[in-house]
Structures are given as structure tokens and as C-alpha cells.
Write an enzyme that holds these catalytic residues in place. Structure first.
Site, mmCIF file in Angstrom:
data_model
loop_
_atom_site.group_PDB
_atom_site.id
_atom_site.type_symbol
_atom_site.label_atom_id
_atom_site.label_comp_id
_atom_site.label_asym_id
_atom_site.label_seq_id
_atom_site.Cartn_x
_atom_site.Cartn_y
_atom_site.Cartn_z
ATOM 1 N N ASP A 32 9.370 10.069 -9.547
ATOM 2 C CA ASP A 32 7.975 10.098 -9.119
ATOM 3 C C ASP A 32 7.227 11.141 -9.954
ATOM 4 O OD1 ASP A 32 6.425 9.228 -6.200
ATOM 5 O OD2 ASP A 32 5.532 10.800 -7.444
ATOM 6 N N ILE A 33 6.019 10.809 -10.361
ATOM 7 C CA ILE A 33 5.239 11.672 -11.240
ATOM 8 C C ILE A 33 4.716 12.920 -10.502
ATOM 9 C CG2 ILE A 33 2.896 10.711 -10.927
ATOM 10 C CD1 ILE A 33 2.763 10.443 -14.003
ATOM 11 N N ASN A 89 6.093 3.163 2.485
ATOM 12 C CA ASN A 89 4.767 3.302 3.094
ATOM 13 C C ASN A 89 4.070 1.949 3.026
ATOM 14 O OD1 ASN A 89 4.924 6.112 3.613
ATOM 15 N ND2 ASN A 89 4.417 6.558 1.477
ATOM 16 N N HIS A 102 7.652 -0.163 -3.121
ATOM 17 C CA HIS A 102 8.514 0.896 -3.661
ATOM 18 C C HIS A 102 9.167 1.655 -2.531
ATOM 19 C CE1 HIS A 102 4.336 2.309 -3.371
ATOM 20 N NE2 HIS A 102 4.824 3.490 -3.004
ATOM 21 N N HIS A 104 10.726 5.124 -1.576
ATOM 22 C CA HIS A 104 10.846 6.536 -1.959
ATOM 23 C C HIS A 104 12.244 7.021 -1.579
ATOM 24 C CE1 HIS A 104 6.424 7.506 -2.392
ATOM 25 N NE2 HIS A 104 6.314 6.460 -1.603
HETATM 26 P P1 AMP Z 1 2.716 5.545 -2.088
HETATM 27 O O1 AMP Z 1 1.742 6.589 -1.655
HETATM 28 O O2 AMP Z 1 3.808 5.275 -1.073
HETATM 29 O O3 AMP Z 1 2.037 4.277 -2.554
HETATM 30 O O4 AMP Z 1 3.486 6.154 -3.308
HETATM 31 C C1 AMP Z 1 3.072 6.003 -4.632
HETATM 32 C C2 AMP Z 1 3.841 7.011 -5.432
HETATM 33 O O5 AMP Z 1 3.776 6.649 -6.791
HETATM 34 C C3 AMP Z 1 3.299 8.440 -5.313
HETATM 35 O O6 AMP Z 1 4.326 9.293 -4.836
HETATM 36 C C4 AMP Z 1 2.887 8.773 -6.752
HETATM 37 O O7 AMP Z 1 3.127 10.117 -7.099
HETATM 38 C C5 AMP Z 1 3.737 7.823 -7.560
HETATM 39 N N1 AMP Z 1 3.216 7.434 -8.857
HETATM 40 C C6 AMP Z 1 1.964 6.987 -9.149
HETATM 41 N N2 AMP Z 1 1.859 6.697 -10.450
HETATM 42 C C7 AMP Z 1 3.066 6.969 -11.008
HETATM 43 C C8 AMP Z 1 3.586 6.874 -12.337
HETATM 44 N N3 AMP Z 1 2.844 6.428 -13.362
HETATM 45 N N4 AMP Z 1 4.874 7.246 -12.537
HETATM 46 C C9 AMP Z 1 5.629 7.685 -11.510
HETATM 47 N N5 AMP Z 1 5.200 7.785 -10.236
HETATM 48 C C10 AMP Z 1 3.940 7.425 -9.988
#
Ligand code: AMP
Ligand code: ZN
Length: 116
Positions: A32-33, A89, A102, A104
Site C-alpha cells: 500500500d502506498i 472496505n 482489494h 487489505h
Molecule cells: P480503500 O480505502 O479500502 O479503498 O483502500 C484503498 C487503498 O489503496 C488505500 O489504503 C491507499 O493508500 C491505497 N492506494 C491508492 N493508490 C495506490 C497506489 N497507486 N499504489 C498502492 N496503494 C494505493
């Protein structure tokens, strides 16, 4: 959002960079970024599925494969025994930001309950 312009479809295909930690024919996992724990990995299907609400009976095996990926990742990062949290989520109230399914995988610190 449909799959055009979906950042996780682009990560799965390699169009967008990500720190990938696990890959199979149907599933990809990457860091995760904006990590919320020392270990924070996202497991995604290569197929664009928007939310948990969009999972269909034909996705049974795929969803199982996502959890097997989580299990492998936990082993790989040395947190299988200490513990980890797996979270999907779904939609606004859960804080879903990216509309490509996705899972987590969070670990490396004591998690609180209930979640915020
Ligand atoms: P959610 O809030 O459950 O939709 O989680 C989305 C997740 O994606 C968040 O934890 C972000 O930090 C992560 N995220 C968004 N863009 C990227 C990316 N380009 N690379 C890795 N993680 C990402
Ligand atoms: Zn997608």
C-alpha cells in the site's frame, strides 16, 4: 468507476508501477502506498470487480485465492503467528476509495478493536 482508468487494473497489468510482493495468474499483491501498519499489503484480483457487492457465485474460487494469497504474504513477512488483519472496505461508510476489490493485509503492530 468502470475498469477504464482504474488504477488497480493498471497496477495488475503493469501499466502503473507498484511494489509487487506476490502474483499468480488471477491475483496480484502489492505494498500500500500509504501504509497504516508496518506491513500493509493489498491483494487484488486481476479481474475488475468493483466492490464486495459485485462478487458473484462464479468468483467463489477467486475470493478463496485472495485469502490464500494473504496467508502466503503473512508467512513471507513473518507475521503469520504474531497476527494480521484482513479487511475489505465496501462503499462509502467503510471508507472505500478505490473501486476495484482489494483485501487489505495489515500487520506488524497491535491492532485496535473496534476499528475506527
Ligand atoms: P480503500 O480505502 O479500502 O479503498 O483502500 C484503498 C487503498 O489503496 C488505500 O489504503 C491507499 O493508500 C491505497 N492506494 C491508492 N493508490 C495506490 C497506489 N497507486 N499504489 C498502492 N496503494 C494505493
Ligand atoms: Zn479495476
Amino acid at each position: 468507476m468502470n475498469k477504464d482508468g482504474c488504477i488497480f487494473c493498471q497496477i495488475a497489468s503493469g501499466e502503473l508501477p507498484a511494489e509487487k510482493v506476490y502474483e499468480t495468474a488471477r491475483v496480484v499483491a502489492f505494498k500500500d502506498i500509504r501504509p497504516q501498519a508496518p506491513v500493509h499489503i493489498l491483494v487484488i484480483p486481476r479481474e475488475h470487480i468493483e466492490t464486495v457487492n459485485h462478487i458473484q457465485p462464479e468468483h467463489r474460487e477467486l475470493i478463496g485465492e485472495m485469502f490464500l494469497a494473504a496467508q502466503e504474504i503473512a508467512k513471507k513477512f513473518g507475521v503469520a503467528d504474531s497476527g494480521y488483519r484482513t479487511v475489505f472496505n465496501c462503499n462509502r461508510d467503510a471508507g472505500q476509495d478505490v473501486y476495484h476489490l482489494h483485501l487489505h493485509v495489515l500487520a506488524g503492530r497491535k491492532m485496535t478493536w473496534p476499528p475506527g
